[in-house]
Design an enzyme around this catalytic site. Structure first.
Site, PDB file in Angstrom:
ATOM      1  N   SER A 120       0.845  -1.187   0.000  1.00 33.81           N
ATOM      2  CA  SER A 120       0.000   0.000   0.000  1.00 33.81           C
ATOM      3  C   SER A 120       0.892   1.253   0.000  1.00 33.81           C
ATOM      4  O   SER A 120       1.687   1.436  -0.929  1.00 33.81           O
ATOM      5  CB  SER A 120      -0.961  -0.040   1.190  1.00 33.81           C
ATOM      6  OG  SER A 120      -1.996   0.886   1.035  1.00 33.81           O
ATOM      7  N   HIS A 154      -8.030  -5.130  -1.133  1.00 35.80           N
ATOM      8  CA  HIS A 154      -6.757  -4.600  -0.644  1.00 35.80           C
ATOM      9  C   HIS A 154      -5.956  -5.636   0.123  1.00 35.80           C
ATOM     10  O   HIS A 154      -4.724  -5.639   0.070  1.00 35.80           O
ATOM     11  CB  HIS A 154      -7.040  -3.389   0.256  1.00 35.80           C
ATOM     12  CG  HIS A 154      -5.857  -2.507   0.482  1.00 35.80           C
ATOM     13  ND1 HIS A 154      -5.222  -1.850  -0.540  1.00 35.80           N
ATOM     14  CD2 HIS A 154      -5.189  -2.166   1.624  1.00 35.80           C
ATOM     15  CE1 HIS A 154      -4.221  -1.140  -0.049  1.00 35.80           C
ATOM     16  NE2 HIS A 154      -4.176  -1.316   1.252  1.00 35.80           N
ATOM     17  N   ASP A 199     -10.071  -3.660  -5.078  1.00 31.71           N
ATOM     18  CA  ASP A 199      -9.456  -2.847  -4.028  1.00 31.71           C
ATOM     19  C   ASP A 199      -9.972  -1.405  -4.089  1.00 31.71           C
ATOM     20  O   ASP A 199      -9.780  -0.725  -5.091  1.00 31.71           O
ATOM     21  CB  ASP A 199      -7.935  -2.871  -4.225  1.00 31.71           C
ATOM     22  CG  ASP A 199      -7.164  -2.215  -3.096  1.00 31.71           C
ATOM     23  OD1 ASP A 199      -7.773  -1.519  -2.267  1.00 31.71           O
ATOM     24  OD2 ASP A 199      -5.928  -2.399  -3.060  1.00 31.71           O
TER      25      ASP A 199
END
Length: 701
Positions: free
Chosen positions: A553, A674, A639
């Protein structure tokens, strides 16, 4: 096939576009990888545009082909990883009056069960399975439980369920005694839930079409959710919104915040139809959180107001909680970051962090007496295990270290004694004494000392011959804990050294550490990471070009940025769902997280300096004709945090411009978000793929 040129590795077609901001032209050959109907794709993955799907699937096939020689290794790794999981496992029960609630995993099951039993009961016959995650997930490729909350009268359980990884949750309500699901289902919700005192009203947060939590609503049991009434609507698209209960369970808390500013409203849980009351109006860069000290009819407030950067504790009357009535209780201590508090009837417990290590401070409310709970290891993680109980002197906390499995303790706040409730089991065996955990400090270019957590086997040589995996994050104030990760031992036992670089951008060393790694000081995060790598080389722990780096991320942004700055230092890079198309994302206010992220990165739409600054480090925009080490990037099609096209565009541009023939792989999970796969065993297959990639690159496959 349109969009894909096939000759060896997949090569994405170039479809040039350009835009001009602040007099600077941004060229983008791969913007076509962004599906114009991306909102629908998040909810319906099958709706993905055909040419985009073809490219992503070609990359997946190429990644699988390139790692085909690790197939047996991946199976071995998966068996190892699975062997460290206790397949039948219960969480520590949380007692609430006549019932205690806990989660359970069963042998062979990917998903948790939510269970209750009479408080103190030990026989299985007394248990009631409220929700069976394995049964719920049976007809779905993805299943995640975003939140669950039982009503105070123990009649109903509300659950937030995600069935595609988009984090658009559906709220379901169970009548616990009968096991019957109520007919009403609430769509497009976030995972935060709160019950009224009488158990007849459920408060929840609605997500808008851009995936922003924008409104708190009240749902009356037995009514059509379409008739749910608004309690509070957030007008600023840059603010997140959540709802929950105070520890006293007497107040519903409505929390509006971004990464720098917060604002809280209160609602009497016993009067669910009442209008919420504002505690203190939002002021830019002023944050606060509240708890309700019911016996003394006051709020206890952690805040950075008035220059208390690492937060002080203040009090205010419940009847008049405005800022003008805040009175100090515990003064600000620079360098002691107060992260949060757990409140009981007669005690308050603060979770704090000093020099990248957590600690607990206990305060008796009747006389202000304080004491601290101490720990001995060089680096460790510590967290409060939230409990429903309020009128108690028992705190539950969880302790772990990189070599010590998680231990859940009951701590008596008066006698200061602790009792072990549960220790994480590693069925295949674990000898903590075989590993060494160290805390080092690496000098940054400006003289700051960067904490580094190091873990390795005692018999692993630290002469630079062992492969080093360096992990980092460095954003949003998130500190990477020095915790126990069972998966990691598959690398440690193969001779790896593992290191965490606690770079600026996290709050490892206080709020200043965070402030010095954001906005105009964002480059410090990248420079710190490189400085840690160089320091480990200077100490002889690693050699240049023999370090693997890993981040996910915003940590993927860190990986991408340092690859552009110092690729010669690194042997391999793993970027999980990496935030690498930073500038284009921050220029698009329609994306889910863009307005809330401007206080973190800057607003390049209105601020020319922010535009130039982000342009200077955005990994996608700075890919150039240079040699890069082997790279594995992952993405999740649904995501909502890092949209799938960011890693896809980055890999496409890397493949065109890099001057080497090193491995470059993109693995997109076509039915996940995610966090990747939702099942605990399927997730291990993703870990095995990453580890196999690293072992292959280091010649240890």
């Amino acid at each position: 096939m349109a969009g894909l040129l096939m000759a060896g590795p997949p090569v994405a077609e170039r479809r040039p576009t350009s835009r001009t901001f602040h007099g600077i032209e941004l060229a983008d050959d791969y913007d076509w990888l962004r599906d114009p109907d991306w909102r629908r794709v998040m909810r319906e993955p099958a709706a993905l545009q055909a040419d985009i799907r073809a490219y992503l699937e070609a990359e997946n096939a190429y990644a699988e082909a390139q790692l085909a020689d690790t197939a047996a290794l991946r199976q071995t790794l998966f068996a190892e990883l699975k062997g460290r999981i206790k397949e039948h496992d219960d969480s520590v029960p949380d007692p609430d009056g006549p019932w205690e609630y806990f989660a359970r995993f069963v042998a062979g099951g990917d998903y948790p069960l939510l269970v209750r039993r009479p408080t103190g009961a030990t026989e299985a016959v007394d248990e009631q399975v409220l929700l069976d995650g394995n049964r719920e997930a049976a007809d779905h490729r993805f299943f995640a439980l975003g939140g669950a909350s039982h009503s105070r009268d123990h009649r109903h359980l509300a659950c937030a369920v995600d069935l595609n990884g988009s984090e658009f949750y559906e709220i379901r309500i169970l009548e616990m005694a009968s096991g019957r699901l109520l007919p009403e289902r609430i769509a497009s919700a976030a995972g935060s839930l709160a019950w009224s005192a009488d158990g007849e009203t459920l408060f929840y947060t609605r997500l808008d079409d851009n995936h922003r939590p924008c409104e708190v609503l009240r749902h009356r049991l037995g009514t059509d959710p379409a008739e749910d009434r608004s309690v509070y609507a957030e007008s600023d698209p840059g603010f997140f919104l959540g709802v929950g209960l105070s520890d006293s369970r007497e107040l519903v808390l409505i929390d509006s915040h971004d990464h720098a500013t917060s604002e809280i409203r209160l609602l009497d849980a016993g009067d669910p139809e009442a209008a919420p009351r504002l505690v203190a109006a939002r002021e830019t860069d002023v944050r606060y959180s509240v708890q309700h000290d019911a016996p003394r009819e006051r709020l206890l407030i952690l805040t950075n107001a008035g220059g208390a950067e690492d937060f002080e504790l203040v009090e205010a009357p419940l009847a008049a909680p405005g800022r003008e009535n805040w009175r100090p209780l515990l003064a600000h201590e620079p360098g002691t970051l107060r992260l949060g508090l757990e409140l009981f009837r007669e005690h308050l417990v603060l979770l704090e962090r000093v020099d990248a290590l957590p600690r607990l401070t206990v305060l008796r409310l009747s006389d202000g007496a304080q004491h601290r709970v101490g720990f001995e290891e060089a680096a460790f993680s510590l967290g409060i295990d939230p409990s429903t109980a309020y009128d108690t002197t028992t705190l539950r906390f969880v302790y772990a270290s990189p070599s010590t499995p998680a231990q859940t303790y009951a701590y008596d706040l008066e006698s200061r004694t602790r009792r072990l409730l549960k220790e994480q089991e590693v069925p295949s065996g674990h000898d903590a004494s075989a590993y060494k955990v160290e805390r080092l400090h690496a000098p940054a270019g400006d003289g700051e000392q960067i904490p580094v957590t190091l873990v390795h086997r005692h018999d692993t040589p630290l002469d630079g011959s062992a492969p080093l995996l360096l992990y980092g994050y460095g954003a949003y104030g998130i500190a990477i804990p020095a915790n126990f990760v069972p998966n990691r031992f598959s690398l440690l036992d193969r001779g790896f050294v593992f290191a965490i670089a606690h770079v600026r951008g996290g709050m490892d060393k206080g709020w200043r550490w965070y402030r010095d790694g954001k906005l105009e000081k964002k480059a410090n995060s990248f420079d710190d990471f490189v400085a840690v790598a160089r320091h480990l080389i200077e100490r002889g722990v690693a050699r240049p070009g023999e370090i693997a780096i890993h981040g996910g991320s915003a940590g993927g942004l860190l990986v991408g940025a340092v690859l552009n700055r110092a690729p010669e230092l690194f042997k391999a890079a793993v970027a999980d769902v990496p935030f690498v198309d930073t500038l284009n994302t921050m220029l698009d206010a329609s994306l889910p997280l863009t307005p809330p992220e401007w206080p973190e990165w800057g607003d390049p739409v209105r601020d020319p300096e922010a535009f130039r600054r982000i342009l200077g480090y955005s990994p996608y925009d700075n890919v150039g004709p240079r040699a890069y080490p082997p790279v594995l990037a992952t993405a999740g099609l649904t995501d909502p945090r890092v949209l799938y096209w960011e890693p896809a565009k980055w890999v496409a541009k890397l493949r065109r411009l890099k001057t080497d023939d090193s491995l470059l792989l993109l693995r997109t999970y076509m039915e996940a978000g995610h966090g990747g796969a939702s099942g605990r065993f399927d997730k291990l297959k993703e870990v095995a793929l990453v580890y196999a990639f690293l072992l292959k690159v280091f010649g240890r496959a």
